[in-house]
Design a protein around this motif. Sequence first.
Motif, PDB file in Angstrom:
ATOM      1  N   ALA A  28      23.057  29.181 -21.450  1.00  0.00           N
ATOM      2  CA  ALA A  28      22.801  28.760 -20.074  1.00  0.00           C
ATOM      3  C   ALA A  28      23.999  28.001 -19.516  1.00  0.00           C
ATOM      4  O   ALA A  28      24.426  28.233 -18.374  1.00  0.00           O
ATOM      5  N   ARG A  31      27.164  30.412 -19.105  1.00  0.00           N
ATOM      6  CA  ARG A  31      26.988  31.333 -17.972  1.00  0.00           C
ATOM      7  C   ARG A  31      27.303  30.604 -16.672  1.00  0.00           C
ATOM      8  O   ARG A  31      27.916  31.161 -15.758  1.00  0.00           O
ATOM      9  N   ASP A 173      18.733  29.066 -17.784  1.00  0.00           N
ATOM     10  CA  ASP A 173      19.326  30.145 -17.001  1.00  0.00           C
ATOM     11  C   ASP A 173      18.241  30.682 -16.077  1.00  0.00           C
ATOM     12  O   ASP A 173      17.380  31.460 -16.491  1.00  0.00           O
TER      13      ASP A 173
END
Length: 370
Positions: A28, A31, A173
Amino acid sequence: MSERYDLVVLGLSLSSSWGNGHATTFRALLRGVAAEGKRVLFLERDVPWYASNRDLPEPDFCTLEYYSGVPDLIDRFAPELRSAGAVMIGSYVPEGPAVIDAVAELQPAHLSFYDIDTPVTLAKLARGHEEYLERPQIPLFDIYFSFSGGPTLTRLEQEFGAQNAVALYCSVDDARYRPMGESPQWDLGYLGTYSPDRQPTLERLLLEPARRLPHKRFVVAGPQYPADIDWPANVERIEHLPPAEHPSFYSRQRFTLNVTRADMIVAGWSPSVRLFEAGACATPVISDYWDGLGELFPLGEALMVARDADEVVQILEGTSDAERRTIAAAAQKLVLADHTGLARARELLVALGLTEADPSTAPQREAAAV
């Protein structure tokens, strides 16, 4: 010729979520870092138990490379470590002390530590256990990023000599964790690897309520649970659930349970990723209590607390669907505003000096470090 990366991370695992919570935390976060236009290299020790359980062998948001040991790490990646805008070493990295010393000798531009297990780390250091971090190494880091906020940050600086301790909680995410629109299959579930210090709470807040409510359905997902646990007949067991299946799992629960490790309860201000994942999926959470929980999730409004089986039974039997949806919506709104991977990545990049601070997000950063 070596490539120059904005950030090089040495972590426990990115490729495999089997038996650890580090992979989803890094996924998460990184990204989000990639979404901010930064180039990331993740270096992972190649170990057989993750090699045989890789659920993200080729990430599309960073470069992932494996190394076999400290000599191999330095022989192959010294140029990238020297030239990176920042280098971050995580907790529980195999041969952590040797890795830290070897990387520090390269004198990277900015060296930080990301402790995803801060209360556990400090408890280990107090007992003289230094398998992934030695106490004298703490002052080596420009920033000690901590999974825990609150008084732990002061303790890191004043007692352990950290130059600058900064809270960097886990995140979710939100592109992958969202309501799936599935009908509830279980009244209460739990997602987590077996831990001896969490098991008594799981027994108290899920297994005992299951015994008292044979007409309701429960589920526990996660590996490494001993074979001698007495699972009630209405508790379904799932041995391992890869992250891709987490949103569906949360979406099929009327409530999900959050259980906190003992050292983290003592420290407080140590949110589990389960809180953010469930919130993003609009699944209401029943949690054990620790200091700081109410500052992250207003109790009774965005999250419900239970201290014993009686309170869990009362919640499961006495909460209407309308109340449940209201709590879930409040949690989802909070998580999507302040606890996504992108939000956490911006906190990281600002702290590392890799991006400029956005004045509109300053209050959230300050609140996260309470």
